[in-house]
Design an enzyme around this catalytic site. Sequence first.
Site, mmCIF file in Angstrom:
data_model
loop_
_atom_site.group_PDB
_atom_site.id
_atom_site.type_symbol
_atom_site.label_atom_id
_atom_site.label_comp_id
_atom_site.label_asym_id
_atom_site.label_seq_id
_atom_site.Cartn_x
_atom_site.Cartn_y
_atom_site.Cartn_z
ATOM 1 C CD1 TRP A 56 -0.973 2.381 2.178
ATOM 2 C CD2 TRP A 56 -2.860 1.701 1.218
ATOM 3 N NE1 TRP A 56 -1.886 3.416 2.255
ATOM 4 C CE2 TRP A 56 -3.050 3.026 1.680
ATOM 5 C CE3 TRP A 56 -3.929 1.057 0.575
ATOM 6 C CZ2 TRP A 56 -4.251 3.713 1.527
ATOM 7 C CZ3 TRP A 56 -5.126 1.745 0.416
ATOM 8 C CH2 TRP A 56 -5.273 3.057 0.888
ATOM 9 C CG MET A 57 2.412 5.222 -2.232
ATOM 10 S SD MET A 57 3.588 5.428 -3.582
ATOM 11 C CE MET A 57 2.579 5.113 -5.017
ATOM 12 C CG ASN A 58 -1.682 6.759 2.359
ATOM 13 O OD1 ASN A 58 -1.039 5.867 2.862
ATOM 14 N ND2 ASN A 58 -2.184 7.735 3.087
ATOM 15 C CG ASP A 59 -1.330 11.088 2.402
ATOM 16 O OD1 ASP A 59 -2.191 10.456 1.785
ATOM 17 O OD2 ASP A 59 -1.533 11.596 3.522
ATOM 18 C CD1 TRP A 83 -3.842 4.254 4.932
ATOM 19 C CD2 TRP A 83 -5.250 3.941 6.634
ATOM 20 N NE1 TRP A 83 -3.716 5.323 5.775
ATOM 21 C CE2 TRP A 83 -4.570 5.163 6.825
ATOM 22 C CE3 TRP A 83 -6.193 3.535 7.579
ATOM 23 C CZ2 TRP A 83 -4.805 5.982 7.934
ATOM 24 C CZ3 TRP A 83 -6.428 4.352 8.676
ATOM 25 C CH2 TRP A 83 -5.733 5.567 8.840
ATOM 26 C CD1 TRP A 120 -0.428 7.750 10.266
ATOM 27 C CD2 TRP A 120 -2.170 9.160 10.432
ATOM 28 N NE1 TRP A 120 -1.543 7.006 10.548
ATOM 29 C CE2 TRP A 120 -2.619 7.837 10.655
ATOM 30 C CE3 TRP A 120 -3.093 10.208 10.501
ATOM 31 C CZ2 TRP A 120 -3.970 7.552 10.923
ATOM 32 C CZ3 TRP A 120 -4.426 9.925 10.773
ATOM 33 C CH2 TRP A 120 -4.861 8.612 10.980
ATOM 34 N NE ARG A 185 -5.551 13.495 9.270
ATOM 35 C CZ ARG A 185 -6.779 13.371 9.751
ATOM 36 N NH1 ARG A 185 -7.007 13.438 11.041
ATOM 37 N NH2 ARG A 185 -7.792 13.189 8.928
ATOM 38 C CG ASP A 186 -1.852 15.527 7.401
ATOM 39 O OD1 ASP A 186 -1.328 14.574 8.000
ATOM 40 O OD2 ASP A 186 -2.975 15.449 6.859
HETATM 41 N N1 DQQ Z 1 -3.314 10.344 5.151
HETATM 42 C C1 DQQ Z 1 -4.245 11.417 5.252
HETATM 43 C C2 DQQ Z 1 -3.533 12.360 6.171
HETATM 44 C C3 DQQ Z 1 -2.872 11.461 7.142
HETATM 45 C C4 DQQ Z 1 -2.418 10.344 6.283
HETATM 46 C C5 DQQ Z 1 -4.579 12.003 3.932
HETATM 47 C C6 DQQ Z 1 -2.456 9.004 6.937
HETATM 48 O O1 DQQ Z 1 -4.390 13.275 6.796
HETATM 49 O O2 DQQ Z 1 -1.774 12.069 7.810
HETATM 50 O O3 DQQ Z 1 -4.724 11.040 2.943
HETATM 51 O O4 DQQ Z 1 -2.039 8.009 6.045
#
Ligand code: DQQ
Length: 580
Positions: A56-59, A83, A120, A185-186
């Site tokens: 899995w890959m996301n942000d 995820w 995250w 977050r982020d």
């Molecule tokens: N993905 C979300 C973020 C969070 C991260 C956005 C967790 O808000 O930090 O896709 O994988």
Amino acid sequence: MEKYVIWVVLLQAILIGYAIKTGYFEENRNIIEEFDEAKEKQPYRTGFHFQPPKNWMNDPNGPMYYNGVYHFFYQYNPYGATWGNGNLSWAHSVSYNLVDWTHIEHALSPSEPYDLRGCWSGSVTILPDNNMPVIFYTSISVEGEEVQNLAMPRDTSDPFLREWVKSRHNPLIRPPSDIDPRSFRDPTTAWQKMDKTWCVLIGSQLGSDRAGILYTSRDFISWSRGDNPLHMSNRTGMWECPDFYPVSASGGDGLDTSANGEDVLHVLKASFSGRDDYVIGTYDPMTDEFNVVGVDFMDDRVQLRYDYGNFYASKSFYDAAKKRRVLWSWVLEGDSEANSIARGWYGLQALPRTILLHEDHTQLIQWPIEEVEGLRDGKVTLDIKEIESGTMLEIAGITASQADVEVSFHVSNLDGVELIDEGLLDPQLICTQNNASVNGVLGPFGLLVLASEDLTEQTAIFFRIFKGRGKHVVLMCSDQSRSSLKTPVKDAIYGSFLDIDPNKEISLRTLIDHSIIESFGGKGKACITARAYPTLAVFENSHIYVFNNGAKSIGVSSLSAWSMKNAQFSQEGSSWLGFE
Ligand code: DQQ
């Protein structure tokens, strides 16, 4: 002691003998071979889009250019294609050209009470005093709180910055009492003001408002909350992955994150409800006031989105090597979780894009970074002056499943086009109601990509021209409703208005890479990224056509297409060996 060694050796020999007898090694080799073979045959893995070998890959997280090397980090689950809440790590890849990548050791994995439930998203800031890159990231603590932390490279003389050390001061910022600890977050890349104060934004919500909460610091360790959020909106979903950066108002180069001055405007981006929207405004570092110029988030009339398709949690960085701002973004799968698990991977990154402010200051312009053109191979041009009503022509002679196409259309007269329904100003809805099979006066015209020979599978990227209130309106659509005989795509039709004069050139660039289609209309004024899972139109059985199903013929000023070579991906480090 000797006796002990003899016993250990004997025991090992017995175990190895048993493993050979029972076929243990054979079985594992088979698993590995099967995996490799499946990967080889998988029609949806890409040739020149970034993706890890598996899982899995996301942000995108903390992209940067540092001492001659591009670094790309991303949210990654080392244990599977979902995820996997709780295991998210920062995977790390390095490149000299933003196209070819080496996957190296993961930079951050859950290890401490404050990040045990996941590392995250976050950003990188390069501290100028000692030229030190630092990661600022959100983690989920054992208590389930979202807290902000710092990490630094162990050895900045290692060109790949393989090892990252978490600060002993972590967590640096905990959610204040008036903020939901699960919505905090982020952090953005920090910017530094003239008085040396550092500022970051953290995505959050305050009551019914969604906000970018401002924090400031003198030493990057001790942070205080600003008097007010930098900006808020009560029309959006919770702000994830905010981004805040300057753009030059007089054209030319991209700007470093701390740049400010007379000719500078600022862009604020927030990710919410599956979309990445931005606003353009003025930022006063003395008062920390940000004032939107023009369209604000979720304005009823027009909305500024980086991409009107599948494109989320993006992050930009300043590339000092080429003096440009580059945008990365996660592209989700458009099919089921079960399919991802079966394939063994989930998620792509869009091609990195250069971002500039349009000369009229109302919107951004995006274009794939110029290095992507280095993958072009075997140019084909179609020497046609126009495409008549009801016709389609194949763009033959290229690898249609992995290609780059640039076409420029023009129309000679706009008489007789349909009036746009004034009550229906959602372009995605207009594209859905007038999909590629609905014939109009001027349009649909454009490209059919990932098309099977019998056309039962096809993805259409096309334009239509309408008469709106007082002026003509150009609509750009990407229609995935017929892209697969087996696997329907979620939200199968995307659309955007394209703010161009239809009396002039109507240009389209589309990059096709097996299961992703990225389209840039009006030289980067509107972008639409889509996923498709064809079953017939794969590899050499894929075709590309230029088509016109409108009642009037359409002029073609130029049409060029290229096969695209594979980008080079390699792996180094134990994170990528064997099956985790
Ligand atoms: N993905 C979300 C973020 C969070 C991260 C956005 C967790 O808000 O930090 O896709 O994988």
